[in-house]
Design a protein around this motif. Structure first.
Motif, PDB file in Angstrom:
ATOM      1  N   UNK A  51      44.409 -35.604 -46.053  1.00 20.60           N
ATOM      2  CA  UNK A  51      43.857 -34.449 -46.760  1.00 20.60           C
ATOM      3  C   UNK A  51      44.548 -33.180 -46.286  1.00 20.60           C
ATOM      4  N   UNK A  52      44.555 -32.168 -47.134  1.00 25.51           N
ATOM      5  CA  UNK A  52      45.166 -30.891 -46.772  1.00 25.51           C
ATOM      6  C   UNK A  52      44.556 -30.364 -45.482  1.00 25.51           C
ATOM      7  N   UNK A  53      45.385 -29.832 -44.621  1.00 29.09           N
ATOM      8  CA  UNK A  53      45.045 -29.280 -43.306  1.00 29.09           C
ATOM      9  C   UNK A  53      44.907 -30.356 -42.223  1.00 29.09           C
ATOM     10  N   UNK A  54      44.999 -31.634 -42.589  1.00 24.52           N
ATOM     11  CA  UNK A  54      44.971 -32.680 -41.564  1.00 24.52           C
ATOM     12  C   UNK A  54      46.126 -32.491 -40.589  1.00 24.52           C
ATOM     13  N   UNK A  55      45.852 -32.741 -39.328  1.00 22.62           N
ATOM     14  CA  UNK A  55      46.887 -32.722 -38.300  1.00 22.62           C
ATOM     15  C   UNK A  55      47.615 -34.062 -38.295  1.00 22.62           C
ATOM     16  N   UNK A  56      48.904 -34.019 -37.958  1.00 19.64           N
ATOM     17  CA  UNK A  56      49.731 -35.220 -37.931  1.00 19.64           C
ATOM     18  C   UNK A  56      50.048 -35.561 -36.482  1.00 19.64           C
ATOM     19  N   UNK A  57      49.732 -36.803 -36.101  1.00 20.72           N
ATOM     20  CA  UNK A  57      50.012 -37.275 -34.743  1.00 20.72           C
ATOM     21  C   UNK A  57      50.951 -38.469 -34.796  1.00 20.72           C
TER      22      UNK A  57
END
Length: 227
Positions: A51-57
């Protein structure tokens, strides 16, 4: 026998049984395993749920393809060889843990298409764009020396040719880090920012390391932007 011993040791670490199998008559040694299991439908994590604004790890450093190529060309240093084995042999067991939690919106592993290819799949699958910071990308120690010598897989360029039109901001040989094909690479994980503390605490409890490398956004002119 050595190959089978290695397979059994990894299966034991994963808590699964090695059962059955068949032989193949071929010129070159071939070995592989298939995995069967049962999962609850609500606990399946796909690469399309971000989803928009999700952080990517990302849960493993990049560079397995570079080091494997150095090994094939007999250019690899002993310490780098050990780092290659350590990274490639590390299981992505944290995926089984995170599959139980709705706070994790999407998850996929980084393999032959490199970080860039699999991140593009995640973004396009969710109808989003992604922005990552090149300085945040975790790298296996020592790979830059090999990149400087143009030691990396041929498929790195294949990946770049396939994905560069969907990408902005890639400078010079940074494309190698982004497009290096990984064997047993880490997991790319999308987590809502309000769940970041929970996510990091969950990883810590499982002795799992992860690096925050960027975030997803609403769809823009690019699919992935590198800064």
């Amino acid at each position: 026998a050595k190959v089978l011993e290695g397979a059994k040791s990894i299966c034991k670490t994963a808590g699964i049984e090695l059962a059955g199998g068949h032989s193949i008559a071929a010129k070159d040694p071939i070995f592989g395993l298939s995995v069967n299991g049962i999962v609850h439908p609500r606990k399946i994590k796909t690469n399309k749920g971000a989803k928009a604004e999700d952080l990517i790890f990302l849960t493993k450093p990049l560079g397995i393809g570079v080091l494997a190529t150095a090994l094939k060309r007999q250019k690899i240093k002993e310490t780098d060889y050990l780092n290659l084995l350590d990274t490639a042999c590390r299981l992505n067991q944290i995926g089984a843990v995170l599959g139980n939690h709705e706070e994790v919106h999407a998850m996929t592993d980084v393999t032959g298409f490199g970080l860039l290819g699999h991140l593009i799949e995640m973004a396009e699958g969710a109808g989003l764009s992604a922005e990552i910071e090149i300085e945040r990308l975790p790298l296996i120690e020592g790979i830059q020396d090999y990149i400087n010598q143009f030691i990396f897989p041929d498929n790195t360029y294949r990946n770049w040719n396939a994905f560069n039109s969907k990408t902005e901001g890639v400078k010079g040989m940074d494309l190698v880090k982004l497009c290096d094909p990984q064997t047993s690479g880490g997991l790319l994980i999308a987590v809502a920012p309000e769940n970041q503390t929970w996510f990091e605490n969950t990883l810590q409890a499982e002795n799992q390391v992860a690096w925050e490398i960027g975030k997803f956004s609403e769809k823009l002119d690019f699919t992935v932007k590198v800064s």
